[in-house]
Design an enzyme around this catalytic site. Structure first.
Site, PDB file in Angstrom:
ATOM      1  N   CYS A 180     -82.383 -72.088  -1.578  1.00 56.75           N
ATOM      2  CA  CYS A 180     -82.115 -71.206  -0.448  1.00 56.75           C
ATOM      3  C   CYS A 180     -83.390 -70.465  -0.009  1.00 56.75           C
ATOM      4  O   CYS A 180     -84.278 -71.089   0.545  1.00 56.75           O
ATOM      5  CB  CYS A 180     -80.972 -70.267  -0.829  1.00 56.75           C
ATOM      6  N   ARG A 210     -73.365 -67.434  10.127  1.00 55.54           N
ATOM      7  CA  ARG A 210     -73.941 -67.977   8.899  1.00 55.54           C
ATOM      8  C   ARG A 210     -73.231 -69.276   8.562  1.00 55.54           C
ATOM      9  O   ARG A 210     -72.116 -69.520   9.011  1.00 55.54           O
ATOM     10  CB  ARG A 210     -73.731 -67.008   7.716  1.00 55.54           C
ATOM     11  N   HIS A 235     -75.705 -72.897  -3.988  1.00 55.78           N
ATOM     12  CA  HIS A 235     -75.549 -72.017  -5.138  1.00 55.78           C
ATOM     13  C   HIS A 235     -74.446 -72.649  -5.970  1.00 55.78           C
ATOM     14  O   HIS A 235     -73.909 -73.678  -5.615  1.00 55.78           O
ATOM     15  CB  HIS A 235     -75.201 -70.601  -4.675  1.00 55.78           C
TER      16      HIS A 235
HETATM   17  N1  GLN Z   1     -82.153 -65.131   3.737  1.00 52.44           N
HETATM   18  C1  GLN Z   1     -81.866 -66.506   3.762  1.00 52.44           C
HETATM   19  C2  GLN Z   1     -80.776 -66.913   4.718  1.00 52.44           C
HETATM   20  O1  GLN Z   1     -79.763 -66.226   4.862  1.00 52.44           O
HETATM   21  C3  GLN Z   1     -81.588 -66.979   2.347  1.00 52.44           C
HETATM   22  C4  GLN Z   1     -80.242 -66.596   1.813  1.00 52.44           C
HETATM   23  C5  GLN Z   1     -80.079 -66.951   0.367  1.00 52.44           C
HETATM   24  O2  GLN Z   1     -81.071 -67.191  -0.339  1.00 52.44           O
HETATM   25  N2  GLN Z   1     -78.861 -66.951  -0.090  1.00 52.44           N
HETATM   26  O3  GLN Z   1     -80.937 -67.945   5.339  1.00 52.44           O
END
Ligand code: GLN
Length: 235
Positions: A96, A131, A195
């Protein structure tokens, strides 16, 4: 007592550890133990040098935009060593935010540009109001293996020269919701938005990377044969 050991650098593990990305290290240790190999872990964070020739594996986990920005100020000090490690075939997992920062740049949700180290050729655009969140399932198009995880990111990553996706997205959004790819493979670098963490849920991938690590460190031992009897778990 064991004769075999390898060493892990947990890059910025105190800042970049979203959803327990450290579990990737626990998974490697779990499988390594079954073939008589011990694992040492160093936290390599702000103001600590990354001594690339001392490590056999590096984990660079995820973080929210805020932590990623802090890390981006420190990264130039480690950039040369990380690039050297990658080009020398060092095994690496970027998750990520860590995956994003290996590339040229990423955009925060509000559009602010944050520089990556440009070790790899990808870049990451933003999504101001949404998101990519939920379960994800991909297939490695080379091996046919399936990997499962959970994604939660606003960034939309586009791969560049020499990078191939870790898998084709069967369920979920993947790197950018457009090109059907998830994650990256370049030399012995794996990048992903998973994750879960990816190695605890996908023992097949953990065992594949562990084989790479051990073959590099102890090339005269048949690790493939030793690890063939270790069952791949999905915790
Ligand atoms: N900040 C990044 C995004 O939202 C990474 C998020 C994360 O590592 N979970 O794209």
């Amino acid at each position: 007592m064991t004769d075999y050991n390898f060493k892990i650098a947990h890059l910025y593990g105190d800042l970049m550890n979203t959803y327990g990305d450290y579990g990737n290290i626990l998974a490697l240790r779990y499988y390594a133990k079954q073939v008589g190999v011990t694992v040492d872990v160093d936290l390599v964070s702000l103001d600590t040098d990354f001594k690339d020739n001392q490590y056999d594996f590096a984990l660079f986990g995820g973080g929210q935009d805020y932590e990623e920005q802090i890390v981006s100020y420190d990264l130039p000090k480690k950039a040369d060593a990380i690039k050297r490690y990658i080009e020398n075939g060092g095994p690496f997992l970027g998750v990520c935010g860590g995956f994003q920062l290996l590339g040229h740049y990423f955009l925060l949700a509000d559009g602010t540009r944050v520089e990556g180290i440009g070790a790899l050729d990808h870049y990451t655009l933003n999504q101001p109001t949404s998101r990519f969140t939920g379960n994800i399932r991909i297939q490695d198009e080379v091996s046919g293996e399936i990997y499962r995880g959970f994604e939660n990111h606003q960034g939309r990553t586009f791969l560049g020269a020499g990078e191939r996706p870790l898998g084709k997205t069967l369920e979920g959004h993947g790197n950018n919701g457009e090109d059907g790819g998830e994650g990256l493979v370049y030399k012995n670098v794996y990048g992903t938005y998973f994750h879960g963490p990816i190695f605890t849920r996908n023992g097949n991938l953990a065992l594949k990377v562990l084989t790479i690590i051990l073959n590099r460190k102890y090339p005269t031992v048949d690790w493939q044969a030793k690890l063939a009897s270790v069952p791949a778990e999905s915790f």
